[in-house]
Design a protein around this motif. Structure first.
Motif, PDB file in Angstrom:
ATOM      1  N   LEU B  28      70.806  65.402   8.523  1.00 19.32           N
ATOM      2  CA  LEU B  28      71.841  66.280   9.063  1.00 19.32           C
ATOM      3  C   LEU B  28      71.260  67.583   9.604  1.00 19.32           C
ATOM      4  O   LEU B  28      71.975  68.363  10.225  1.00 19.32           O
ATOM      5  CB  LEU B  28      72.875  66.597   7.973  1.00 19.32           C
ATOM      6  CG  LEU B  28      73.731  65.424   7.486  1.00 19.32           C
ATOM      7  CD1 LEU B  28      74.647  65.882   6.352  1.00 19.32           C
ATOM      8  CD2 LEU B  28      74.569  64.858   8.631  1.00 19.32           C
ATOM      9  N   LYS B  29      69.999  67.817   9.377  1.00 18.82           N
ATOM     10  CA  LYS B  29      69.393  69.089   9.780  1.00 18.82           C
ATOM     11  C   LYS B  29      69.620  69.394  11.262  1.00 18.82           C
ATOM     12  O   LYS B  29      69.317  68.570  12.126  1.00 18.82           O
ATOM     13  CB  LYS B  29      67.892  69.055   9.496  1.00 18.82           C
ATOM     14  CG  LYS B  29      67.199  70.356   9.848  1.00 18.82           C
ATOM     15  CD  LYS B  29      65.723  70.323   9.516  1.00 18.82           C
ATOM     16  CE  LYS B  29      65.055  71.609  10.008  1.00 18.82           C
ATOM     17  NZ  LYS B  29      63.628  71.640   9.635  1.00 18.82           N
ATOM     18  N   GLY B  30      70.189  70.558  11.547  1.00 25.13           N
ATOM     19  CA  GLY B  30      70.395  70.987  12.920  1.00 25.13           C
ATOM     20  C   GLY B  30      71.648  70.447  13.576  1.00 25.13           C
ATOM     21  O   GLY B  30      71.995  70.852  14.677  1.00 25.13           O
ATOM     22  N   ARG B  31      72.331  69.518  12.913  1.00 21.27           N
ATOM     23  CA  ARG B  31      73.549  68.916  13.464  1.00 21.27           C
ATOM     24  C   ARG B  31      74.757  69.823  13.312  1.00 21.27           C
ATOM     25  O   ARG B  31      74.795  70.671  12.426  1.00 21.27           O
ATOM     26  CB  ARG B  31      73.875  67.628  12.685  1.00 21.27           C
ATOM     27  CG  ARG B  31      73.096  66.438  13.112  1.00 21.27           C
ATOM     28  CD  ARG B  31      73.804  65.199  12.603  1.00 21.27           C
ATOM     29  NE  ARG B  31      75.252  65.261  12.847  1.00 21.27           N
ATOM     30  CZ  ARG B  31      76.064  64.224  12.781  1.00 21.27           C
ATOM     31  NH1 ARG B  31      75.574  63.035  12.458  1.00 21.27           N
ATOM     32  NH2 ARG B  31      77.349  64.354  13.013  1.00 21.27           N
ATOM     33  N   GLY B 110      89.534  87.475  26.985  1.00 18.93           N
ATOM     34  CA  GLY B 110      89.437  86.439  28.009  1.00 18.93           C
ATOM     35  C   GLY B 110      88.158  85.642  27.964  1.00 18.93           C
ATOM     36  O   GLY B 110      87.904  84.808  28.817  1.00 18.93           O
ATOM     37  N   GLU B 111      87.309  85.895  26.960  1.00 21.23           N
ATOM     38  CA  GLU B 111      86.044  85.177  26.897  1.00 21.23           C
ATOM     39  C   GLU B 111      86.261  83.737  26.434  1.00 21.23           C
ATOM     40  O   GLU B 111      87.103  83.462  25.579  1.00 21.23           O
ATOM     41  CB  GLU B 111      85.115  85.898  25.928  1.00 21.23           C
ATOM     42  CG  GLU B 111      83.734  85.272  25.861  1.00 21.23           C
ATOM     43  CD  GLU B 111      82.814  86.043  24.920  1.00 21.23           C
ATOM     44  OE1 GLU B 111      83.025  86.003  23.707  1.00 21.23           O
ATOM     45  OE2 GLU B 111      81.876  86.695  25.426  1.00 21.23           O
ATOM     46  N   SER B 112      85.482  82.813  26.988  1.00 23.64           N
ATOM     47  CA  SER B 112      85.593  81.414  26.580  1.00 23.64           C
ATOM     48  C   SER B 112      84.951  81.205  25.221  1.00 23.64           C
ATOM     49  O   SER B 112      84.063  81.969  24.810  1.00 23.64           O
ATOM     50  CB  SER B 112      84.903  80.525  27.604  1.00 23.64           C
ATOM     51  OG  SER B 112      83.499  80.712  27.542  1.00 23.64           O
ATOM     52  N   ILE B 113      85.402  80.168  24.520  1.00 28.67           N
ATOM     53  CA  ILE B 113      84.773  79.798  23.257  1.00 28.67           C
ATOM     54  C   ILE B 113      83.278  79.547  23.459  1.00 28.67           C
ATOM     55  O   ILE B 113      82.456  79.947  22.639  1.00 28.67           O
ATOM     56  CB  ILE B 113      85.442  78.528  22.692  1.00 28.67           C
ATOM     57  CG1 ILE B 113      86.845  78.868  22.186  1.00 28.67           C
ATOM     58  CG2 ILE B 113      84.606  77.937  21.571  1.00 28.67           C
ATOM     59  CD1 ILE B 113      87.555  77.665  21.603  1.00 28.67           C
ATOM     60  N   SER B 114      82.925  78.923  24.562  1.00 27.01           N
ATOM     61  CA  SER B 114      81.512  78.633  24.806  1.00 27.01           C
ATOM     62  C   SER B 114      80.684  79.910  24.844  1.00 27.01           C
ATOM     63  O   SER B 114      79.614  79.993  24.234  1.00 27.01           O
ATOM     64  CB  SER B 114      81.347  77.874  26.127  1.00 27.01           C
ATOM     65  OG  SER B 114      81.881  76.584  26.018  1.00 27.01           O
ATOM     66  N   ASP B 115      81.168  80.927  25.556  1.00 27.09           N
ATOM     67  CA  ASP B 115      80.417  82.184  25.624  1.00 27.09           C
ATOM     68  C   ASP B 115      80.331  82.857  24.260  1.00 27.09           C
ATOM     69  O   ASP B 115      79.279  83.387  23.885  1.00 27.09           O
ATOM     70  CB  ASP B 115      81.071  83.145  26.631  1.00 27.09           C
ATOM     71  CG  ASP B 115      80.605  82.876  28.071  1.00 27.09           C
ATOM     72  OD1 ASP B 115      80.060  81.778  28.315  1.00 27.09           O
ATOM     73  OD2 ASP B 115      80.782  83.751  28.928  1.00 27.09           O
ATOM     74  N   VAL B 139      83.940  71.658  21.560  1.00 26.47           N
ATOM     75  CA  VAL B 139      83.493  72.561  22.627  1.00 26.47           C
ATOM     76  C   VAL B 139      82.474  73.555  22.079  1.00 26.47           C
ATOM     77  O   VAL B 139      81.419  73.786  22.675  1.00 26.47           O
ATOM     78  CB  VAL B 139      84.701  73.312  23.239  1.00 26.47           C
ATOM     79  CG1 VAL B 139      84.238  74.430  24.164  1.00 26.47           C
ATOM     80  CG2 VAL B 139      85.616  72.341  23.975  1.00 26.47           C
ATOM     81  N   ALA B 140      82.788  74.116  20.923  1.00 29.56           N
ATOM     82  CA  ALA B 140      81.898  75.099  20.299  1.00 29.56           C
ATOM     83  C   ALA B 140      80.536  74.490  19.987  1.00 29.56           C
ATOM     84  O   ALA B 140      79.491  75.099  20.234  1.00 29.56           O
ATOM     85  CB  ALA B 140      82.540  75.656  19.031  1.00 29.56           C
ATOM     86  N   SER B 141      80.549  73.267  19.451  1.00 28.44           N
ATOM     87  CA  SER B 141      79.300  72.641  19.024  1.00 28.44           C
ATOM     88  C   SER B 141      78.380  72.372  20.217  1.00 28.44           C
ATOM     89  O   SER B 141      77.171  72.361  20.084  1.00 28.44           O
ATOM     90  CB  SER B 141      79.586  71.350  18.255  1.00 28.44           C
ATOM     91  OG  SER B 141      80.058  70.351  19.141  1.00 28.44           O
ATOM     92  N   ALA B 144      76.911  76.013  21.306  1.00 27.98           N
ATOM     93  CA  ALA B 144      76.088  76.736  20.339  1.00 27.98           C
ATOM     94  C   ALA B 144      74.697  76.128  20.239  1.00 27.98           C
ATOM     95  O   ALA B 144      74.518  74.929  20.430  1.00 27.98           O
ATOM     96  CB  ALA B 144      76.757  76.722  18.972  1.00 27.98           C
ATOM     97  N   SER B 145      73.728  76.959  19.927  1.00 27.03           N
ATOM     98  CA  SER B 145      72.384  76.443  19.670  1.00 27.03           C
ATOM     99  C   SER B 145      72.101  76.379  18.174  1.00 27.03           C
ATOM    100  O   SER B 145      70.983  76.119  17.760  1.00 27.03           O
ATOM    101  CB  SER B 145      71.353  77.317  20.383  1.00 27.03           C
ATOM    102  OG  SER B 145      71.490  78.666  20.003  1.00 27.03           O
ATOM    103  N   VAL B 146      73.117  76.618  17.358  1.00 27.47           N
ATOM    104  CA  VAL B 146      73.002  76.486  15.900  1.00 27.47           C
ATOM    105  C   VAL B 146      74.108  75.541  15.425  1.00 27.47           C
ATOM    106  O   VAL B 146      75.073  75.301  16.156  1.00 27.47           O
ATOM    107  CB  VAL B 146      73.129  77.860  15.186  1.00 27.47           C
ATOM    108  CG1 VAL B 146      72.025  78.814  15.642  1.00 27.47           C
ATOM    109  CG2 VAL B 146      74.497  78.478  15.415  1.00 27.47           C
TER     110      VAL B 146
END
Lengths: 345, 345, 345
Positions: B28-31, B110-115, B139-141, B144-146
């Motif tokens: 699961l590491k990093g997932r 107004g910022e997107s979840i991605s940002d 969307v978030a996953s 994100a880089s974490v």
């Protein structure tokens, strides 16, 4: 609030006469940072050096501020700025207390900023404060017995944003001078842009390209600041596409709807100042794109993957300069760091 | 929000075709964990083993996540869930930043979840996110880089609640199969119930007793999920008193007033689904009573002292599975823990 | 809230009959502190000793509560009290979770205080709770399996404020008896004043000077409490200037506008009870000025620099007594501290 913020004249926020840019650079330990204007340039460069050192020595610096407590006093909410200050302290080994916007009512009960800061000085070793009123940070710094960092006071100063921008420019271009820097979007109300221009003018040797609709041109006092720097120039234009090819740095800002008299003007102008891959085809391959964030739609998401996009690494730089600043004001030395500054007597 | 959550079809949230329940169980590491549906069963069992290990080795694991930072991004408030995630990280030696409901305005602008997630990825090592909109966690996953842990997105998924329920069933009964499990209350809108049924069906060998008023029966797609599992059965009833004697587990949920057309129906039905000591006289002496909490009045407080009441130890299990999950996604090994899983190549 | 706070009669909050002021002083470990009334005086003195020890041994005590978690449950906002409790735990090496006012909605969802405390007992080792309803802290202490500290419940009790006041009096005067203590301002509704008087009467040998407008005189049950202490006296006056010369301690409180029938009365009386340097000329040179804060205008800021002003060191003492109390309830011994109490069998 019972206090008069009589330290702020309501005119130009720049105090040009007091740039101590030559001579000695006294330590930042124990100081408050209300503005960058009274921090000598070698000391600012040293902060950028520290930020870079921290980035490559995360593990070594992880206990620099063990036992320290940061208070984040956010009289108006600014979650991303607050999280950046807090993460910075946690990554140095310290702890965090504080409040944000929603809890304001309970703090004030008519209490003056001075009394709040005298109180919090008993809890925390250092304070990051954001307040909607210009001059609030200066009042706070005089009342507090611990260092205050101004995290934004009204349309006035936000020194760690400027440090963030400087760190990103230097990381991308290796220098802060001999650059052509485009500022694009709302140049009338953009606090970050004014502060960055003012600070860059202290080093000099920058050519500014000021790109905005006529409705949102750069204020006169900012243009005068550039004029006062013998090695800096500027030109104004409303044509992003025509100017982009000359730029080493493109600093984008939001164009907010409420700045316009009518919807039609807004819609027409907005599209002109949206940066997308098409416009980027005319840009230099090593140009760097900055943005203070949050972005709404003034940079399309397809640009995010372009190697010129620097706005998310700007976020990381923001945390790093805050780590550098917090540890410096606390006088907590970064293990293994050696300054390049000439040491003062 | 500018994004389209086009990953969610609006139909069944179960993606039956992708249960990787056999074969290897990659680390699961990093997932990110948006749903339990794509985590192999041996890996889920390993998480439950880790939670149990943590419970009996609190001191040994207290520094597992030293130097880590968890961000809790709660776009809608859920204080108990937030406190559980935060305590989990603190008990592992890590630190916490974040925001909750009230401070939302300041995040979005107004910022997107991605940002937001790209930004927070620069601050935190792992994120627990709750959002009112289905699909937000996915969307978030992607942005994100974490690792992201879905702490609830709309009526959709809430994987750590299901882990909590599984941990409590296993702690009480020693197994997850060969059980008769009653689900009682609002089975139409009860997200936790649907998710638990779906996950238990992957192991199979469970007989479900679905106890609800006619107005709040189990949706068709959940019944089909049970039917698709050859070793699982179900029966529907509106009579708690008549069914309780057969149960190994009784999972209670709230019956909310606003689900009914009129007050009379609500009052009549509500009382039928209140669990008290009188009704418990017909139950097995080793039945376990679960409830996702908060409880309003669907379990009387005299039941709290009954040894069959498991809902407050469920709270503790919730913290333990979150400790297991956070450390696993970070790749921080629990000192002294040895997995019973067959190690993948 | 479904609970009845039937433990509080609505009459005098003092339970005079149960002062265990003689005999043994059982340890505070594992106890809740709803009121000071049931804590033996030697134990209170020991807490003050601990607070003083902590102040001079900050570094030595910095890991006393390593691995502990404090939950701050603030059902009504009180930022300064919350920050004091939180800083106290952080300065002892522990961690903090919690919620404040704005996030209340999400906690309750109709959940009882008892259920919330049973839940939080699974997360935290100790709880500081503030609630607008009298008796809430007692209900909480019965439900929780960890120590609760009452951080204020309605107009009722706020024991750590009283400890703060006691610590400040003792630090300034070296004793808690044989003092003339003036209480000035709103003596009708001033909870802190009532609680301080009640506690000082347990030691006795205090002469109280009760200074207030007629509209805001001390309630009868507080006067009776003083009468019940054979070595204490009181006199009432509306003349601050006339009384100030006799005082060893002057405890100022706010006079709130909303207590008056009309604006004229308020304005006339308010000015009479403002402490300034002019009034201080008649005071003893070693008198100490206390104030629970926040101050609005009842002490002019020119008094802040007067050596008699003790209200900001009161803030520091507040943090120190909370450190003493938190560590004592957790049973975490302060390294190097030796009690002066006679040890119980």
């Amino acid at each position: 609030m019972s206090e008069q913020f009589d330290d702020h004249s309501g005119e130009s926020p720049f105090t040009d006469s007091v740039f101590p840019d030559s001579g000695s650079a006294p330590t930042l330990k124990g100081r408050s940072v209300v503005t960058l204007d009274d921090i000598p340039l070698p000391r600012i460069e040293d902060l950028l050096d520290r930020a870079a050192y921290i980035d490559s020595h995360r593990r070594e610096v992880a206990h620099t501020c063990d036992g320290r407590v940061l208070a984040t006093l956010f009289y108006e909410p600014s979650t991303r700025t607050r999280l950046s200050f807090e993460t910075a302290m946690l990554r140095l080994g310290g702890q965090v207390i504080g409040f944000a916007g929603a809890q304001l009512a309970s703090v004030s009960k008519g209490e003056s900023i001075s009394d709040t800061l005298k109180t919090v000085s008993n809890y925390a070793d250092i304070v990051a404060m954001r307040h909607p009123k210009e001059g609030a940070a200066l009042v706070a710094s005089r009342a507090a017995s611990v260092p205050i960092i101004n995290a934004g006071d009204g349309g006035h100063m936000h020194p760690t944003q400027t440090l963030t921008d400087l760190a990103t420019i230097r990381a991308r271009k290796g220098r802060l001078t001999h650059l052509t820097i485009g500022m694009c979007g709302d140049l009338t109300f953009g606090r970050t842009v004014h502060s960055l221009i003012s600070t860059l003018c202290r080093w000099g040797h920058v050519d500014f390209v000021l790109i905005s609709p006529d409705e949102l041109r750069t204020p006169e006092y900012v243009l005068e600041r550039i004029d006062a720097s013998p090695t800096c120039t500027y030109r104004e234009t409303s044509d992003l596409g025509g100017a982009i090819g000359d730029l080493d740095i493109l600093y984008m800002t939001r164009v907010q709807k409420e700045r316009f008299f009518n919807e039609d003007d807004y819609l027409r102008l907005r599209d002109t100042y949206i940066l997308d891959e098409a416009k980027l085809r005319s840009a230099k391959s090593d140009m760097a794109i900055l943005h203070p964030l949050p972005r709404v739609n003034e940079i399309t998401t397809d640009v995010d993957k372009d190697p010129r996009a620097a706005y998310f690494e700007q976020v990381r730089n923001g945390m790093l300069v805050r780590m550098a600043l917090e540890s410096a004001l606390l006088g907590d030395e970064l293990p293994g760091y050696e300054t390049k500054m000439e040491v003062e007597a």
